[in-house]
Design a protein around this motif. Structure first.
Motif, short mmCIF file in Angstrom:
data_model
loop_
_atom_site.label_atom_id
_atom_site.label_comp_id
_atom_site.label_asym_id
_atom_site.label_seq_id
_atom_site.Cartn_x
_atom_site.Cartn_y
_atom_site.Cartn_z
N ALA A 2 0.83 -1.20 0.00
CA ALA A 2 0.00 0.00 0.00
C ALA A 2 0.86 1.25 0.00
CB ALA A 2 -0.91 -0.01 1.22
N THR A 3 0.40 2.26 -0.70
CA THR A 3 1.10 3.55 -0.74
C THR A 3 0.38 4.52 0.19
OG1 THR A 3 -0.23 4.29 -2.63
CG2 THR A 3 1.87 3.19 -3.09
N ALA A 4 1.13 5.46 0.73
CA ALA A 4 0.56 6.43 1.68
C ALA A 4 1.13 7.81 1.38
CB ALA A 4 0.86 6.03 3.12
N LYS A 5 0.32 8.80 1.62
CA LYS A 5 0.76 10.18 1.41
C LYS A 5 0.32 11.04 2.60
CE LYS A 5 2.37 11.32 -2.01
NZ LYS A 5 2.07 12.05 -3.22
N ILE A 6 1.29 11.68 3.25
CA ILE A 6 0.98 12.66 4.28
C ILE A 6 0.61 13.96 3.57
CG2 ILE A 6 1.86 13.96 6.25
CD1 ILE A 6 3.92 11.76 6.67
N VAL A 7 -0.56 14.49 3.89
CA VAL A 7 -1.06 15.68 3.21
C VAL A 7 -1.36 16.75 4.24
CG1 VAL A 7 -2.72 16.60 1.57
CG2 VAL A 7 -2.10 14.18 1.46
N LEU A 8 -0.66 17.87 4.13
CA LEU A 8 -0.88 19.00 5.02
C LEU A 8 -1.70 20.06 4.28
CD1 LEU A 8 2.12 17.73 5.65
CD2 LEU A 8 2.31 19.71 7.15
N LEU A 9 -2.78 20.50 4.90
CA LEU A 9 -3.56 21.60 4.35
C LEU A 9 -3.07 22.89 4.98
CD1 LEU A 9 -6.05 22.41 2.58
CD2 LEU A 9 -7.38 22.33 4.70
N ASN A 10 -2.64 23.82 4.14
CA ASN A 10 -2.03 25.05 4.64
C ASN A 10 -2.82 26.28 4.22
OD1 ASN A 10 0.33 26.70 5.65
ND2 ASN A 10 0.29 27.37 3.52
N SER A 46 4.00 31.36 2.25
CA SER A 46 4.02 29.89 2.32
C SER A 46 4.53 29.25 1.05
CB SER A 46 2.61 29.37 2.61
OG SER A 46 2.17 29.73 3.89
N ARG A 47 4.02 29.67 -0.10
CA ARG A 47 4.42 29.02 -1.35
C ARG A 47 5.88 29.30 -1.68
NH1 ARG A 47 -0.98 29.62 -5.26
NH2 ARG A 47 -2.46 28.90 -3.67
N ALA A 48 6.35 30.49 -1.39
CA ALA A 48 7.76 30.80 -1.62
C ALA A 48 8.66 29.97 -0.70
CB ALA A 48 8.00 32.29 -1.38
N VAL A 57 8.73 18.53 -1.95
CA VAL A 57 7.38 18.29 -1.43
C VAL A 57 6.36 18.62 -2.51
CG1 VAL A 57 5.65 19.06 0.24
CG2 VAL A 57 8.02 18.65 0.98
N GLU A 58 5.47 17.70 -2.78
CA GLU A 58 4.43 17.93 -3.78
C GLU A 58 3.51 19.06 -3.33
OE1 GLU A 58 0.72 15.45 -5.89
OE2 GLU A 58 2.12 14.43 -4.51
N LEU A 59 3.24 20.00 -4.22
CA LEU A 59 2.39 21.15 -3.90
C LEU A 59 1.15 21.14 -4.79
CD1 LEU A 59 1.76 23.88 -2.51
CD2 LEU A 59 3.17 24.97 -4.29
N VAL A 60 -0.01 21.22 -4.15
CA VAL A 60 -1.27 21.43 -4.86
C VAL A 60 -1.74 22.83 -4.46
CG1 VAL A 60 -3.63 20.67 -5.22
CG2 VAL A 60 -1.82 18.99 -4.80
N ALA A 61 -1.71 23.75 -5.40
CA ALA A 61 -2.02 25.16 -5.12
C ALA A 61 -3.47 25.46 -5.51
CB ALA A 61 -1.06 26.07 -5.86
N LEU A 62 -4.29 25.78 -4.52
CA LEU A 62 -5.68 26.15 -4.77
C LEU A 62 -5.79 27.66 -4.93
CD1 LEU A 62 -7.49 23.82 -2.20
CD2 LEU A 62 -6.88 23.35 -4.59
N ASP A 63 -6.84 28.10 -5.61
CA ASP A 63 -6.97 29.52 -5.95
C ASP A 63 -7.64 30.35 -4.87
OD1 ASP A 63 -9.45 28.38 -6.24
OD2 ASP A 63 -9.94 29.39 -8.12
N ALA A 64 -8.16 29.71 -3.81
CA ALA A 64 -8.86 30.43 -2.76
C ALA A 64 -8.85 29.57 -1.50
CB ALA A 64 -10.30 30.75 -3.19
N ASN A 65 -9.32 30.16 -0.40
CA ASN A 65 -9.45 29.42 0.85
C ASN A 65 -10.81 28.73 0.88
OD1 ASN A 65 -9.45 28.40 3.43
ND2 ASN A 65 -9.52 30.40 4.45
#
Length: 337
Positions: A2-10, A46-48, A57-65
């Motif tokens: 099994a694969t696992a990913k730790i995902v932090l919401l920032n 944060s993104r910088a 670290v993989e980054l998923v950038a959302l356009d809003a909160n």
């Protein structure tokens, strides 16, 4: 395997990322687990910081909160793994915390979600408010934990070191099966934040899965990193979302009792805020009820979907009132359940 990913919401958590992300990465390297950050439309650096210090670290950038619920739902659409290990940015992760969690998910296919114990970063021998050693709700929907009753937290002396099934685990460190998360529609995005993990744990149980605490794993939580304690916004979200969760998930007989008793208790809570001179919180309780009533049609449709597809009933609901118990001075979990 099994694969696992730790995902932090920032969201504007540059300080916490710089402080705690190195430890998260170190633990992931030890366990061979990937790390990703879902950025919820941050306007700080944060993104910088991620680009400069943590380029791998993989980054998923959302356009809003989109809040805790919507942010995770949107971000996890872009992340592939068998297990999602959802972690707040203000959580400190000692080495070795992951192995007991992964062992539980590997060994128990009917466990939908599992979590470590949460201790406080400031008072490291005490449980942390957000989840302590795993949670329950009482018959009227009020949440509490092993190690935390309302605002009273206990010292961790090993008294809750038994791994067990319970009603909910904290979203601060929420480890679940990715396929189940997606099948159930993830968190309820209408909640925005607060109560969404309890709601999802309830829906997991209705779908026939267990929710579990693994006390061999311990992490440390700052708490209140995004929304300070007891603000009007937090009062509104907690009251509104708790009512919505009960409407969606509770059996008819429990819902009938809640419909009679909760208005009086929430009015009492509002009047208590008013007596304390906290008019904003007083008004927040009524805004929560306003929103809840306005959601009636939407919630009715959700209830039909949730209750109509259930294959089991949720267990581990305390049949009494945690408020009454607290008022009579019983402010530790002990052997309650």
């Amino acid at each position: 395997m099994a694969t696992a990913k730790i995902v932090l919401l920032n969201w504007n958590g540059e300080e916490y990322l710089g402080r705690f992300l190195p430890g998260v990465i170190a633990a992931a390297a030890e366990e061979g687990v990937g790390v990703a950050v879902v950025d919820n439309g941050s306007t700080d650096g944060s993104r910088a910081l991620l680009a400069d210090r943590f380029p791998d670290v993989e980054l998923v950038a959302l356009d809003a909160n989109y809040g805790f619920a919507g942010g995770y739902n949107r971000g996890l659409e872009h992340i592939e793994a068998d297990y999602f290990l959802l972690l707040n940015t203000d959580v400190e992760t000692p080495r070795g915390w992951l192995r007991p969690i992964l062992e539980c998910l590997d060994a128990c296919p009917d466990v939908g979600a599992v979590a470590p114990k949460l201790r406080s970063t400031e008072r490291r021998d005490r449980f942390e408010y957000a989840g302590a050693a795993g949670g329950y709700i009482d018959f009227l929907g009020y949440p509490f934990c092993r190690g935390r009753i309302l605002r009273s937290t206990e010292r961790d002396c090993g008294q809750y070191d038994d791994a067990r099934d319970l009603f909910w685990v904290s979203g601060a460190a929420f480890c679940c099966r990715a396929d189940l998360f997606r099948r159930l529609g993830g968190f309820d995005a209408d909640f925005f934040a607060h109560m969404e993990e309890i709601d999802l744990c309830w829906r997991m149980q209705l779908a026939g899965y267990r929710v579990r605490i693994e006390p061999r794993s311990v992490v440390y939580h700052v708490g209140g990193g995004t929304l300070p304690t007891d603000t009007p916004r937090k009062v509104l979200l907690n009251h509104r979302n708790n009512l919505a969760m009960l409407f969606k998930c509770a059996p008819a007989w429990q819902r009938a009792v809640v419909a009679v008793v909760r208005p009086a208790l929430d009015l009492l809570a509002a009047l208590t805020y008013l007596a304390q001179g906290r008019r904003d919180n007083f008004c927040a309780v009524f805004r929560a009820w306003r929103d809840f009533i306005a959601w009636h049609r939407i919630l009715s449709a959700k209830r039909r979907a949730v209750r109509g597809s259930r294959i089991a009933e949720a267990r581990h609901i305390y049949r009494g009132s945690i408020l009454v118990r607290y008022l009579f001075g019983r402010r530790s979990f002990g052997r309650l359940l």
